[in-house]
Scaffold this motif. Structure first.
Motif, PDB file in Angstrom:
ATOM      1  N   LYS A  71      80.959  -1.516  -3.035  1.00 57.61           N
ATOM      2  CA  LYS A  71      81.299  -2.943  -3.146  1.00 57.61           C
ATOM      3  C   LYS A  71      81.518  -3.553  -1.763  1.00 57.61           C
ATOM      4  O   LYS A  71      81.037  -4.642  -1.458  1.00 57.61           O
ATOM      5  CB  LYS A  71      82.571  -3.108  -3.983  1.00 57.61           C
ATOM      6  CG  LYS A  71      82.396  -2.880  -5.465  1.00 57.61           C
ATOM      7  CD  LYS A  71      81.987  -4.163  -6.167  1.00 57.61           C
ATOM      8  CE  LYS A  71      82.031  -3.983  -7.680  1.00 57.61           C
ATOM      9  NZ  LYS A  71      81.553  -5.199  -8.369  1.00 57.61           N
ATOM     10  N   ILE A  72      82.259  -2.822  -0.929  1.00 56.26           N
ATOM     11  CA  ILE A  72      82.578  -3.354   0.396  1.00 56.26           C
ATOM     12  C   ILE A  72      81.332  -3.420   1.279  1.00 56.26           C
ATOM     13  O   ILE A  72      81.094  -4.423   1.963  1.00 56.26           O
ATOM     14  CB  ILE A  72      83.683  -2.509   1.067  1.00 56.26           C
ATOM     15  CG1 ILE A  72      85.001  -2.662   0.292  1.00 56.26           C
ATOM     16  CG2 ILE A  72      83.880  -2.927   2.524  1.00 56.26           C
ATOM     17  CD1 ILE A  72      86.095  -1.704   0.732  1.00 56.26           C
ATOM     18  N   THR A  73      80.521  -2.367   1.276  1.00 62.24           N
ATOM     19  CA  THR A  73      79.322  -2.379   2.127  1.00 62.24           C
ATOM     20  C   THR A  73      78.319  -3.434   1.662  1.00 62.24           C
ATOM     21  O   THR A  73      77.635  -4.059   2.479  1.00 62.24           O
ATOM     22  CB  THR A  73      78.648  -0.993   2.162  1.00 62.24           C
ATOM     23  OG1 THR A  73      78.359  -0.566   0.824  1.00 62.24           O
ATOM     24  CG2 THR A  73      79.546   0.023   2.849  1.00 62.24           C
ATOM     25  N   SER A  74      78.245  -3.660   0.363  1.00 62.28           N
ATOM     26  CA  SER A  74      77.352  -4.696  -0.163  1.00 62.28           C
ATOM     27  C   SER A  74      77.788  -6.068   0.335  1.00 62.28           C
ATOM     28  O   SER A  74      76.967  -6.862   0.812  1.00 62.28           O
ATOM     29  CB  SER A  74      77.358  -4.661  -1.693  1.00 62.28           C
ATOM     30  OG  SER A  74      76.575  -5.715  -2.223  1.00 62.28           O
ATOM     31  N   TRP A  75      79.086  -6.327   0.233  1.00 64.00           N
ATOM     32  CA  TRP A  75      79.609  -7.606   0.745  1.00 64.00           C
ATOM     33  C   TRP A  75      79.451  -7.690   2.263  1.00 64.00           C
ATOM     34  O   TRP A  75      79.043  -8.722   2.804  1.00 64.00           O
ATOM     35  CB  TRP A  75      81.088  -7.737   0.377  1.00 64.00           C
ATOM     36  CG  TRP A  75      81.742  -8.892   1.060  1.00 64.00           C
ATOM     37  CD1 TRP A  75      81.735 -10.211   0.687  1.00 64.00           C
ATOM     38  CD2 TRP A  75      82.473  -8.846   2.304  1.00 64.00           C
ATOM     39  NE1 TRP A  75      82.414 -10.969   1.592  1.00 64.00           N
ATOM     40  CE2 TRP A  75      82.879 -10.166   2.597  1.00 64.00           C
ATOM     41  CE3 TRP A  75      82.823  -7.815   3.175  1.00 64.00           C
ATOM     42  CZ2 TRP A  75      83.620 -10.481   3.729  1.00 64.00           C
ATOM     43  CZ3 TRP A  75      83.564  -8.135   4.311  1.00 64.00           C
ATOM     44  CH2 TRP A  75      83.956  -9.444   4.575  1.00 64.00           C
ATOM     45  N   MET A  87      77.432   9.009   2.228  1.00 67.35           N
ATOM     46  CA  MET A  87      77.366   7.738   2.959  1.00 67.35           C
ATOM     47  C   MET A  87      76.086   6.980   2.628  1.00 67.35           C
ATOM     48  O   MET A  87      76.105   5.760   2.458  1.00 67.35           O
ATOM     49  CB  MET A  87      77.462   7.980   4.464  1.00 67.35           C
ATOM     50  CG  MET A  87      78.857   8.340   4.931  1.00 67.35           C
ATOM     51  SD  MET A  87      78.996   8.217   6.720  1.00 67.35           S
ATOM     52  CE  MET A  87      78.782   6.474   7.007  1.00 67.35           C
ATOM     53  N   LEU A  88      74.974   7.704   2.557  1.00 71.38           N
ATOM     54  CA  LEU A  88      73.702   7.051   2.224  1.00 71.38           C
ATOM     55  C   LEU A  88      73.786   6.382   0.860  1.00 71.38           C
ATOM     56  O   LEU A  88      73.294   5.269   0.663  1.00 71.38           O
ATOM     57  CB  LEU A  88      72.563   8.065   2.255  1.00 71.38           C
ATOM     58  CG  LEU A  88      72.207   8.624   3.633  1.00 71.38           C
ATOM     59  CD1 LEU A  88      71.203   9.777   3.500  1.00 71.38           C
ATOM     60  CD2 LEU A  88      71.635   7.527   4.537  1.00 71.38           C
ATOM     61  N   GLU A  89      74.440   7.054  -0.085  1.00 73.05           N
ATOM     62  CA  GLU A  89      74.592   6.480  -1.421  1.00 73.05           C
ATOM     63  C   GLU A  89      75.524   5.269  -1.396  1.00 73.05           C
ATOM     64  O   GLU A  89      75.327   4.294  -2.130  1.00 73.05           O
ATOM     65  CB  GLU A  89      75.139   7.536  -2.392  1.00 73.05           C
ATOM     66  CG  GLU A  89      75.182   7.052  -3.830  1.00 73.05           C
ATOM     67  CD  GLU A  89      75.684   8.114  -4.797  1.00 73.05           C
ATOM     68  OE1 GLU A  89      75.850   7.782  -5.987  1.00 73.05           O
ATOM     69  OE2 GLU A  89      75.913   9.274  -4.374  1.00 73.05           O
ATOM     70  N   SER A  90      76.543   5.306  -0.538  1.00 73.20           N
ATOM     71  CA  SER A  90      77.544   4.230  -0.494  1.00 73.20           C
ATOM     72  C   SER A  90      77.068   3.010   0.281  1.00 73.20           C
ATOM     73  O   SER A  90      77.616   1.931   0.128  1.00 73.20           O
ATOM     74  CB  SER A  90      78.830   4.752   0.152  1.00 73.20           C
ATOM     75  OG  SER A  90      78.654   4.925   1.552  1.00 73.20           O
ATOM     76  N   GLY A  91      76.093   3.206   1.149  1.00 74.83           N
ATOM     77  CA  GLY A  91      75.603   2.084   1.959  1.00 74.83           C
ATOM     78  C   GLY A  91      76.286   1.944   3.299  1.00 74.83           C
ATOM     79  O   GLY A  91      75.996   1.014   4.055  1.00 74.83           O
ATOM     80  N   ALA A  92      77.201   2.856   3.641  1.00 82.02           N
ATOM     81  CA  ALA A  92      77.906   2.775   4.924  1.00 82.02           C
ATOM     82  C   ALA A  92      77.014   3.260   6.058  1.00 82.02           C
ATOM     83  O   ALA A  92      76.165   4.135   5.866  1.00 82.02           O
ATOM     84  CB  ALA A  92      79.180   3.606   4.864  1.00 82.02           C
ATOM     85  N   LYS A  93      77.235   2.719   7.260  1.00 82.10           N
ATOM     86  CA  LYS A  93      76.347   3.019   8.393  1.00 82.10           C
ATOM     87  C   LYS A  93      77.067   3.651   9.589  1.00 82.10           C
ATOM     88  O   LYS A  93      76.438   3.981  10.588  1.00 82.10           O
ATOM     89  CB  LYS A  93      75.659   1.731   8.871  1.00 82.10           C
ATOM     90  CG  LYS A  93      74.876   0.999   7.787  1.00 82.10           C
ATOM     91  CD  LYS A  93      73.705   1.803   7.269  1.00 82.10           C
ATOM     92  CE  LYS A  93      72.598   1.898   8.278  1.00 82.10           C
ATOM     93  NZ  LYS A  93      71.426   2.631   7.731  1.00 82.10           N
TER      94      LYS A  93
END
Length: 506
Positions: free
Chosen positions: A62-66, A91-97
């Motif tokens: 949710k946070i990485t999408s926003w 991390m790849l699944e969560s969208g974090a970089k």
């Protein structure tokens, strides 16, 4: 002198959530993250630990999408582990970089927890960093237990940092994991690394086990760190982390050659929101954000503020979106009361002020603090009482109320110096009091008591269960109506005071 920018990384949502008994929901994490980045304007956020739970994964998504939509994705960081790539996949699944890779910063931890040699550990770290780079994930590296590493195995720490200088990393994160550093040690250790590794970016992560978190942060900044890890309200494991509000105030007021992006005015707002979501209560005396820290209680302080702001310092409440208050109670004195009257747009002459002050002192003996909202009620009560000649005194009473039994009152009433006593029961404590009073009047007086035709109780808006109560009673006697007021922190007592005024009127 050119100012040095200090990066502020907030870790309330990761390290702060490790506070015993605290767990943020997905929506709470997202709300806090938005507020920290958009209003408080911290530079970076550490929001979670990889592989903790499904709920944690959903929160990070949710946070990485926003964050991606609002151009904050590079500011979002996740704690990861040397685990053969499992954290990277998470991390790849969560969208974090950006990963904050947890590694061993002391030989003691490495030997007894991982049971590996430094060379084996470094090789595993190198593989993890290489995999992250291939997956377009940036890496910061935590040296867990770094403070004890510098104390007891400095050669290991230096060998590790020599190794890291050849790795593709963004920052080296230096945690005082167990909160054991003294300010002198912090300055010495950070200075040694700063002089040896001029090109590395160092963050300092202080814990507060000895209540030295802010002092250690201050010395780390003086020694040349590039960034700091802080939490809202000092949340964190054990005694918590270095608190955001205090550190920002210290940097702004005492470290002239340093600057931060953090918006001071938003500190109190964010602090209160995190308090609500976490259930982790802010001590009333906590610097900057505590309920009492901008409240003067002693009358001499208010007097000094009136004369030349003698009790002000650079921590002005307006900096943090707050306002100075002057407490009303037994130690407040006339100066505090005048300050509150000014705020309310009220004025009293010297004699009235003296009487109101005395009443507040009396109330303060029973109730720790009288609020500003109580003040109009007190003034009304005092000035109303002054118009009535006191020939009847409610000398003593005992109010009894027990489950399954009728309330009762034993009353002693002094009328023009003569003491009378009666006992009665009723449907409530005040009803029992009135029944006892009627007994006395029936026996000792030819007068009829007025009829009670209306009874209202009010407390100041926004007050709590300890508020002053004003009881307003309307009486009828010989077709005429009149009103009396009573004031006390106890509702029944305030009604008795209003009744005593009625007795003196008749």
């Amino acid at each position: 002198m050119v100012s040095r920018k200090i990066e502020i990384m907030d870790t309330t949502l990761r390290d702060g959530e490790q506070t015993s008994g605290v767990s943020f929901s997905v929506s709470e994490k997202l709300t806090i993250a938005k507020l920290l980045l958009e209003e408080l304007k911290v530079d970076r956020l550490e929001i979670a630990s990889a592989r903790v739970s499904e709920g944690e994964l959903q929160a990070v998504k949710k946070i990485t999408s926003w964050a991606k939509e609002h151009h904050f994705l590079e500011n979002i960081e996740v704690l990861t582990f040397v685990d053969g790539g499992k954290s990277i996949n998470w991390m790849l699944e969560s969208g974090a970089k950006v990963q904050n890779l947890l590694t061993k910063g002391s030989l003691n931890h490495l030997t007894h927890q991982l049971k590996k040699t430094p060379e084996q550990h470094f090789k595993d770290i190198e593989s993890t960093i290489e995999l992250a780079t291939k997956k377009d994930i940036k890496t910061n590296v935590y040296l867990e237990d770094w403070s004890n590493g510098m104390r007891n195995s400095k050669e290991y720490v230096l060998a590790y940092l020599d190794f890291l200088t050849n790795q593709k990393i963004e920052r080296v994160l230096l945690p005082d994991t167990l909160g054991v550093l003294t300010p002198d040690e912090t300055y010495k250790y950070v200075t040694a690394l700063r002089e040896r590794y001029t090109k590395l970016h160092f963050d300092f992560h202080g814990h507060n086990d000895y209540d030295l978190g802010v002092a250690n942060v201050m010395e780390a900044v003086k020694a040349g760190v590039n960034g700091l890890h802080l939490t809202i309200n000092g949340m964190g494991e054990r005694a918590g982390n270095a608190p955001m509000a205090s550190v920002i105030a210290v940097i702004n007021d005492f470290l002239d050659n340093c600057e931060v992006n953090v918006n001071e005015k938003a500190l109190n707002k964010v602090s209160k929101l995190v308090e609500t979501f976490s259930g982790f209560r802010i001590p009333v005396n906590k610097p900057v954000v505590g309920a009492n820290v901008f409240t003067q209680t002693a009358g001499i302080h208010a007097d000094g503020d009136n004369k030349n702001n003698l009790y002000f310092n650079d921590l002005m409440p307006e900096r943090f979106g707050r306002k100075r208050k002057y407490a009303l109670g037994k130690t407040s004195g006339k100066a505090n009361i005048q300050k509150n009257l000014q705020d309310l747009g009220l004025s009293l002459n010297d004699e009235e002020l003296k009487k109101v002050t005395q009443r507040i002192i009396e109330l303060g003996d029973k109730k720790e603090i009288v609020s500003q909202e109580d003040l109009p009620y007190i003034i009304s009560d005092v000035l109303d009482s002054d118009t009535i000649e006191k020939r009847v005194v409610v000398e003593n009473y005992v109010l009894g109320h027990a489950k399954g039994m009728k309330p009762s009152t034993t009353l002693q009433l002094k009328v023009e110096g003569i003491l009378y006593e009666a006992h009665a029961q009723g449907d409530g404590q005040f009803d029992a009091f009135m029944n006892a009073l009627k007994k006395l009047y029936k026996i000792h007086s030819k007068r009829e008591l007025p009829k009670l035709i209306d009874y209202a109780v009010r407390i100041p808006p926004g007050s709590h269960s300890d508020a002053l109560c004003e009881t307003i009673i309307t009486w009828q006697r010989e077709e005429k109506e009149f009103i009396t007021h009573g004031l006390d922190s106890d509702q029944t007592v305030s009604a008795i005071k209003a009744t005593e005024k009625m007795l003196n009127i008749i």
